[in-house]
Design a protein around this motif. Structure first.
Motif, PDB file in Angstrom:
ATOM      1  N   GLU A 142       0.715  -1.192   0.119  1.00 41.78           N
ATOM      2  CA  GLU A 142       0.040  -0.119  -0.061  1.00 41.78           C
ATOM      3  C   GLU A 142       0.854   1.173   0.228  1.00 41.78           C
ATOM      4  O   GLU A 142       1.096   1.566   0.861  1.00 41.78           O
ATOM      5  CB  GLU A 142      -1.036  -0.023   1.310  1.00 41.78           C
ATOM      6  CG  GLU A 142      -1.953  -1.231   1.290  1.00 41.78           C
ATOM      7  CD  GLU A 142      -3.041  -0.928   2.369  1.00 41.78           C
ATOM      8  OE1 GLU A 142      -2.816   0.005   3.270  1.00 41.78           O
ATOM      9  OE2 GLU A 142      -3.941  -1.849   2.353  1.00 41.78           O
ATOM     10  N   ASP A 143       1.272   1.884  -1.391  1.00 46.57           N
ATOM     11  CA  ASP A 143       1.872   3.005  -1.260  1.00 46.57           C
ATOM     12  C   ASP A 143       0.865   4.273  -0.881  1.00 46.57           C
ATOM     13  O   ASP A 143      -0.142   4.078  -1.044  1.00 46.57           O
ATOM     14  CB  ASP A 143       2.480   3.368  -2.814  1.00 46.57           C
ATOM     15  CG  ASP A 143       3.264   2.082  -3.314  1.00 46.57           C
ATOM     16  OD1 ASP A 143       3.828   1.422  -2.504  1.00 46.57           O
ATOM     17  OD2 ASP A 143       3.671   1.909  -4.435  1.00 46.57           O
ATOM     18  N   LYS A 144       1.496   5.210  -0.520  1.00 46.36           N
ATOM     19  CA  LYS A 144       0.819   6.312   0.212  1.00 46.36           C
ATOM     20  C   LYS A 144       1.045   7.671  -0.852  1.00 46.36           C
ATOM     21  O   LYS A 144       1.833   7.961  -1.213  1.00 46.36           O
ATOM     22  CB  LYS A 144       1.008   6.506   1.478  1.00 46.36           C
ATOM     23  CG  LYS A 144       0.476   5.499   2.540  1.00 46.36           C
ATOM     24  CD  LYS A 144      -0.895   5.519   2.550  1.00 46.36           C
ATOM     25  CE  LYS A 144      -1.635   4.252   3.608  1.00 46.36           C
ATOM     26  NZ  LYS A 144      -1.162   2.913   3.331  1.00 46.36           N
ATOM     27  N   ASP A 145      -0.031   8.213  -0.990  1.00 46.56           N
ATOM     28  CA  ASP A 145      -0.089   9.794  -1.541  1.00 46.56           C
ATOM     29  C   ASP A 145      -0.363  10.774  -0.465  1.00 46.56           C
ATOM     30  O   ASP A 145      -1.288  10.965   0.317  1.00 46.56           O
ATOM     31  CB  ASP A 145      -1.470   9.796  -2.475  1.00 46.56           C
ATOM     32  CG  ASP A 145      -1.547  11.160  -3.028  1.00 46.56           C
ATOM     33  OD1 ASP A 145      -0.528  12.149  -2.944  1.00 46.56           O
ATOM     34  OD2 ASP A 145      -2.698  11.922  -3.561  1.00 46.56           O
ATOM     35  N   LEU A 146       1.060  11.289  -0.169  1.00 44.92           N
ATOM     36  CA  LEU A 146       0.956  12.246   1.019  1.00 44.92           C
ATOM     37  C   LEU A 146       0.491  13.746   0.834  1.00 44.92           C
ATOM     38  O   LEU A 146       0.712  14.403   1.517  1.00 44.92           O
ATOM     39  CB  LEU A 146       2.568  12.303   1.347  1.00 44.92           C
ATOM     40  CG  LEU A 146       2.940  11.109   2.526  1.00 44.92           C
ATOM     41  CD1 LEU A 146       2.950   9.722   1.918  1.00 44.92           C
ATOM     42  CD2 LEU A 146       4.313  11.667   3.147  1.00 44.92           C
ATOM     43  N   ASP A 147       0.145  13.890  -0.598  1.00 44.93           N
ATOM     44  CA  ASP A 147      -0.479  15.192  -0.852  1.00 44.93           C
ATOM     45  C   ASP A 147      -2.105  15.240  -0.409  1.00 44.93           C
ATOM     46  O   ASP A 147      -2.560  16.257  -0.552  1.00 44.93           O
ATOM     47  CB  ASP A 147      -0.411  15.320  -2.317  1.00 44.93           C
ATOM     48  CG  ASP A 147       0.827  15.848  -2.892  1.00 44.93           C
ATOM     49  OD1 ASP A 147       1.605  16.577  -2.240  1.00 44.93           O
ATOM     50  OD2 ASP A 147       1.561  15.116  -3.866  1.00 44.93           O
ATOM     51  N   ALA A 148      -2.684  13.870  -0.184  1.00 42.65           N
ATOM     52  CA  ALA A 148      -3.857  13.687   0.170  1.00 42.65           C
ATOM     53  C   ALA A 148      -3.690  13.813   1.675  1.00 42.65           C
ATOM     54  O   ALA A 148      -2.932  13.794   2.398  1.00 42.65           O
ATOM     55  CB  ALA A 148      -4.544  12.335  -0.059  1.00 42.65           C
ATOM     56  N   ALA A 149      -5.001  14.626   2.277  1.00 45.56           N
ATOM     57  CA  ALA A 149      -5.178  14.827   3.676  1.00 45.56           C
ATOM     58  C   ALA A 149      -6.573  14.234   4.209  1.00 45.56           C
ATOM     59  O   ALA A 149      -7.354  14.748   3.781  1.00 45.56           O
ATOM     60  CB  ALA A 149      -5.275  16.132   3.881  1.00 45.56           C
TER      61      ALA A 149
END
Length: 257
Positions: free
Chosen positions: A145-152
């Motif tokens: 599960e890679d993560k999109d750190l631009d999402a909040a």
């Protein structure tokens, strides 16, 4: 008694010699020849009179021609006197000439001048100022599960190119920046790096290389959209496909300075 013109004598009687009286012998009287009439000046006076009349006619004709010429629009300009004009007692008023730019400025309305002189208000920022916290909290990243750190808060995006960081089990736990994200291990002071600290090193030292992680390690990075991040490893666990790591994460708004 018959009359005769002065200067004339009686004609001689036929048969008598000149100077002899008709009734007797000549008494020695000799009749003088009639005097010559002085020349008459009548012709000269007539000629002089004719000349004078011609001169008067010429003057009158000239005057009439000049008088008619004043009313004729085609008549030539009146003769200009050659006498120099007398200087005026007061100097003529001087007219100050204006350049085209000065004339344009003079014609500018007060409303336009006020508008031009009023400074425009600064444009409102399109988003939060750099250094503002975009998201902060605890984040778990697993091998699958890679993560999109631009999402909040950060999540795994269905668009793989939006995901920023992944965890891999290559002998040990590894952190991999993906899709344009970059990171480096913070080697500064023991304290947690600030936004300015991470901005100063990410711009010149961050890469997309895998980073071997362990508990307590702090990483400064940048997301694919340019947001600065600080990730501190809290714990690690699992093997192979169960590999995971827990991070204390701060995501700042704005691009790094």
């Amino acid at each position: 008694m018959s009359s005769h013109e002065p200067g004339q004598s009686w004609p001689p009687h036929p048969g008598h010699a000149p100077g002899q009286h008709p009734d007797g012998p000549a008494y020695g009287v000799v009749y003088a020849a009639p005097p010559t009439r002085p020349p008459s000046h009548r012709g000269a006076w007539i000629g002089a009179g004719a000349t004078l009349v011609a001169a008067v006619i010429g003057v009158v004709g000239t005057y009439l021609v000049n008088t008619d010429g004043d009313d004729d629009p085609k008549a030539g300009p009146a003769p200009v006197s050659s006498a120099p004009a007398e200087p005026s007692a007061e100097p003529p008023a001087q007219t100050q000439s204006q350049s085209p730019s000065q004339e344009a400025a003079a014609e500018t309305t007060p409303e336009a001048t006020d508008t031009a002189s009023t400074p425009s208000a600064p444009a409102a920022p399109s988003g939060p100022a750099p250094g503002t916290v975009h998201w902060q909290g605890t984040l778990v990243i697993t091998y699958v599960e890679d993560k999109d750190l631009d999402a909040a808060p950060p999540v795994q995006s269905e668009i793989n190119s939006d995901n920023d960081f992944a965890v891999y089990p290559f002998g040990d736990h590894m952190l991999r920046p993906d899709n344009g994200a970059k990171a480096l291990v913070w080697k500064g002071a023991a304290k947690a790096p600030t936004y300015a600290d991470c901005a100063g090193v990410v711009a010149t030292q961050a890469t997309s290389n895998d980073i071997e992680i362990k508990t307590g390690l702090t990483v400064c990075g940048r997301t694919g959209e340019g947001r600065l991040v600080r990730m501190t490893v809290k714990e690690m666990g699992g093997q192979a496909s169960d590999t995971n790591a827990t991070f204390d994460v701060v995501v700042w708004a704005g691009e790094p300075a």
